[in-house]
Design a protein around this motif. Structure first.
Motif, short mmCIF file in Angstrom:
data_model
loop_
_atom_site.label_atom_id
_atom_site.label_comp_id
_atom_site.label_asym_id
_atom_site.label_seq_id
_atom_site.Cartn_x
_atom_site.Cartn_y
_atom_site.Cartn_z
N LYS A 294 0.80 -1.20 -0.16
CA LYS A 294 -0.05 0.00 -0.16
C LYS A 294 0.99 1.16 -0.08
O LYS A 294 0.61 2.05 -0.93
CB LYS A 294 -1.06 0.25 1.26
N GLU A 298 0.94 4.38 -2.77
CA GLU A 298 0.89 5.70 -2.51
C GLU A 298 1.91 6.39 -3.15
O GLU A 298 1.83 7.54 -3.87
CB GLU A 298 0.65 5.93 -0.88
N LEU A 324 -7.36 -3.27 -5.30
CA LEU A 324 -8.15 -1.85 -5.09
C LEU A 324 -7.62 -0.57 -4.80
O LEU A 324 -8.02 0.24 -5.32
CB LEU A 324 -9.14 -2.37 -3.88
N ASN A 328 -8.14 2.48 -6.93
CA ASN A 328 -8.31 3.85 -6.27
C ASN A 328 -7.43 4.89 -7.04
O ASN A 328 -7.91 6.05 -7.11
CB ASN A 328 -8.33 3.82 -4.85
N LYS A 329 -6.42 4.66 -6.97
CA LYS A 329 -5.21 5.76 -7.35
C LYS A 329 -5.15 5.90 -8.76
O LYS A 329 -5.20 6.94 -9.24
CB LYS A 329 -3.90 5.18 -6.74
N ASP A 332 -8.20 8.29 -8.83
CA ASP A 332 -7.70 9.50 -8.47
C ASP A 332 -7.04 10.27 -9.75
O ASP A 332 -7.38 11.56 -9.76
CB ASP A 332 -6.77 9.53 -7.33
N GLN A 335 -9.52 11.36 -12.32
CA GLN A 335 -10.47 12.29 -11.99
C GLN A 335 -9.73 13.87 -11.84
O GLN A 335 -10.60 14.70 -11.71
CB GLN A 335 -11.15 11.98 -10.79
N LYS B 2 -12.43 14.06 -6.53
CA LYS B 2 -12.91 13.44 -5.53
C LYS B 2 -12.57 14.17 -4.08
O LYS B 2 -11.68 14.60 -4.09
CB LYS B 2 -12.46 12.04 -5.68
N ALA B 20 -9.86 0.31 6.25
CA ALA B 20 -9.85 1.37 4.87
C ALA B 20 -10.57 0.37 3.62
O ALA B 20 -10.72 0.98 2.62
CB ALA B 20 -8.27 1.42 4.53
N TYR B 24 -11.97 2.19 0.20
CA TYR B 24 -11.41 2.02 -1.00
C TYR B 24 -12.49 1.47 -1.98
O TYR B 24 -12.75 1.81 -3.17
CB TYR B 24 -10.16 1.06 -1.14
N MET B 27 -14.90 3.58 -3.84
CA MET B 27 -14.30 4.55 -4.80
C MET B 27 -14.62 5.99 -4.85
O MET B 27 -14.84 6.55 -5.93
CB MET B 27 -14.74 3.80 -6.31
N LYS B 28 -15.11 6.60 -3.66
CA LYS B 28 -15.76 7.85 -3.85
C LYS B 28 -14.75 8.75 -3.21
O LYS B 28 -14.92 9.90 -3.36
CB LYS B 28 -16.95 7.94 -2.99
N TYR B 29 -13.70 8.60 -2.69
CA TYR B 29 -12.77 9.41 -1.95
C TYR B 29 -11.32 9.51 -2.47
O TYR B 29 -10.75 8.08 -2.83
CB TYR B 29 -12.77 9.27 -0.65
N GLU B 30 -10.54 10.45 -2.55
CA GLU B 30 -9.16 10.34 -2.80
C GLU B 30 -8.50 10.22 -1.42
O GLU B 30 -8.39 10.92 -0.53
CB GLU B 30 -8.80 11.71 -3.54
N PHE B 31 -8.36 8.93 -1.08
CA PHE B 31 -8.01 8.52 0.34
C PHE B 31 -6.52 8.07 0.48
O PHE B 31 -6.04 7.68 -0.14
CB PHE B 31 -8.95 7.25 0.56
N VAL B 32 -6.11 8.86 1.63
CA VAL B 32 -4.67 9.04 1.74
C VAL B 32 -4.58 8.60 3.17
O VAL B 32 -5.22 8.96 4.05
CB VAL B 32 -3.98 10.43 1.80
N ILE B 33 -3.62 7.42 3.47
CA ILE B 33 -3.12 7.22 4.82
C ILE B 33 -1.76 7.62 5.08
O ILE B 33 -0.87 7.28 4.43
CB ILE B 33 -3.41 5.41 4.86
#
Lengths: 414, 173
Positions: A294, A298, A324, A328-329, A332, A335, B2, B20, B24, B27-33
């Motif tokens: 992960k 990132e 997954l 998502n990335k 991102d 988008q 997003k 998380a 994920y 799929m609605k958020y630009e998610f950062v950890i």
């Protein structure tokens, strides 16, 4: 009357002295043989570091001679209590020192050698602003051959210090650390002795810190990249390396959509670090180190090709969390433009979603939900983009991905 | 674009994939950890041009690579429970003068009066944190328990980001 020197005494004296000297000379060789093969290999290549093992030899020889000297017959006061005591102390201290030195070498010898190598690299870097490849190779070799955990950690720690040192120096131009970056990969992601979870995390940390630094450096280059992206016009080429293939693939789409090809300059200053992060991520996924996978994903954003490769590999290996995250990335990245254009980023996104579509019922549901949300955002249409994505992946040639996209194209209710 | 979400969470606790995952999958958020306090602060500072719509913070964090965090963590016996770096992080952001960890003086502008974007997801109960929550002006808090649903993070995000800013997805929201 004190014993006098005669032929017998001289023979014994000579024999003892010879034995002690042979022992003194043999001890370093013994210690050397006891060292791990990779340490012997590096020591063979660098005779200057043999000193580590040879330090005790002259000391021992000197002490042996001094010991015998104490018992050397002389006319007065020979073998007095004082001399016997001194001799006893001497021999005891010698033995203790030898044991301490041997233990030191067996526990700390590797670390000491690693520090010596790193020190040599930084010293040479100071004088000519480049990294001495030969010494670096030795350092990396020790890490590569070292056991997972502490042995690999000690090399990775020194590489981290080296990277920080080079980054903070004035002469750093972004390419000096290429061999260090590749070395980090060799240490943790090699087939013979791969690293443990901590090793992977440490390696990722080093690469991310180098990448962050390079990221700051290349901000000016990225500014040129962002202007056309924000305007939402044209096809955005994010990877100059693949320009020729990419241009050929897109020509058909271009005719259909009358879009203009905009050539952008991406110097890819940190291509190597991204490639290595991708490879480490693939290896981490293979070893089920999800957290490291992960972290790499990132760090790789916004390099969509690397994200696609990781996502695809993770999906095929059954590590769906990482795939997954990659999806998502990629979403991102897509988008960040007003519309999903027919560009490499979107082709990679579609490539990965095609695996979800063709993978199984649950992953198809995930793909369905996602496509339902975003299909109106494609410009040109989702179908045209999917056709272009097929061409793109076929040309590379990612036949398996192109096949999955064909399934998506056949089965999706456009 | 997003909505951007930041989760500052000690990854060692193993909550990462279980909490998380649903975020994920949406799929609605630009998610950062961010995996530690240093990275959390770095992400918050870097977000000046593109702020997070929601930030969820764990109280027990590892220090990361910033000297000030490492020192403070060391003073507290290297115990995340005693150090409560998540609390310190929030104090540095919103009550600078009361923070035990003194980082740089200049804080990001986008967080000024934005406590409503922040939430806490931790094992500490609301009662344990009441004083801090009141002081900081943070209202969103959820306690992690054995039976906490794994959608807890997604639910918190939905509360903190009431209106999805992506027009293409508004219908589903």
């Amino acid at each position: 009357m004190p014993p006098q020197i005669d032929i017998n005494w001289a023979c014994v004296y000579y024999e003892s002295l010879t034995t002690f000297l042979v022992f003194a000379l043999g001890l370093p060789a013994l210690l050397f043989q006891l060292a791990m093969p990779e340490i012997r290999y590096v020591l063979h290549r660098r005779p200057s570091t043999w000193l580590l093992f040879w330090i005790p030899a002259p000391c021992l020889a000197f002490c042996c001679m001094a010991f015998i000297w104490c018992f050397h017959p002389c006319p007065d006061d020979s073998l007095s209590m004082r001399k016997c005591e001194a001799a006893s102390w001497l021999i005891t201290v010698i033995l203790i020192l030898l044991v301490v030195w041997s233990l030191f070498l067996s526990f700390w010898g590797r670390r000491l050698l690693i520090k010596i190598l790193r020190f040599r690299i930084t010293r040479l870097y100071d004088s000519n602003n480049s990294i001495d490849i030969e010494t670096l190779d030795d350092l990396i070799y020790l890490g590569e051959q070292g056991k997972r955990g502490n042995e690999k950690k000690s090399v990775l720690d020194e590489l981290k210090k080296l990277a920080e040192y080079v980054i903070q120096s004035d002469g750093y131009d972004g390419s000096v650390l290429d061999n260090v970056i590749k070395g980090v990969e060799k240490i943790v992601a090699n087939g013979k002795e791969p690293g443990c979870r901590d090793d992977f995390e440490r390696a990722t940390e080093i690469l991310i810190s180098i990448k962050n630094h390079l990221n700051v450096q290349s901000k000016k280059n990225q500014f040129a990249l962002q202007i056309p992206m924000n305007q939402g016009e044209g096809l955005v080429l994010t990877d100059a390396h693949d320009y020729r293939i990419f241009h050929k693939v897109l020509s058909s789409v271009q005719k259909k959509t009358k879009l203009k090809v905009v050539e952008l300059a991406d110097k890819n200053d940190y291509r190597i670090v991204i490639d290595v992060l991708r490879d480490i991520c693939l290896s981490a996924v293979k070893h089920e180190f999800t957290s490291t996978g992960k972290d790499c994903v990132e760090a790789i954003v916004p390099k969509s090709t690397a994200l696609f490769q990781i996502g695809k590999f993770a999906f095929l290996e059954g590590h769906h969390f990482v795939s997954l995250v990659s999806l998502n990335k990629l979403d991102d990245i897509a988008q960040r433009q007003l519309k999903f254009k027919a560009n490499e980023d979107v082709f990679n996104l579609l490539g990965l979603i095609a695996y979800f579509w063709a993978g199984g019922e649950s992953s198809r549901k995930q793909a369905e939900d996602y496509l339902r949300d975003v299909k109106d955002m494609f410009d040109p249409s989702f179908m045209v983009c999917t056709e272009a994505a097929i061409e793109y992946h076929r040309t590379f040639p990612h036949y398996d991905t192109a096949d999955k996209l064909l399934i998506l194209l056949r089965e999706y209710p456009f | 674009m997003k909505p951007k979400i930041l989760w500052i969470e000690d990854e060692a606790t193993g909550d990462m994939s279980s909490f998380a995952g649903p975020v994920y999958a949406s799929m609605k958020y630009e998610f950062v950890i961010a995996g530690n306090a240093s990275e959390g602060i770095r992400r918050i500072i870097e977000a000046e041009s593109s702020p997070f719509l929601a930030v969820i913070v764990d109280i027990r964090l590892q220090p990361g690579d910033t000297e000030e965090w490492i020192d403070y963590f060391g003073q507290r016996g290297k115990d995340p429970k005693a150090a409560r770096l998540g609390r310190e992080l929030l104090y540095w952001l919103f009550k600078h003068e009361q923070a035990n960890v003194k980082l740089m003086d200049k804080r990001p502008q986008w967080i000024v009066n934005q406590q409503h974007r922040f939430g806490i997801l931790s094992v500490e109960t609301k009662e344990e944190l009441k004083k801090d929550l009141d002081e900081l002006g943070i209202t969103e808090h959820v306690t992690k328990k054995e039976d906490t649903p794994h959608t807890v993070l997604l639910d918190m995000i939905k509360k903190l980001v009431p209106k999805i800013s992506n027009p293409a997805r508004e219908s589903e929201a």
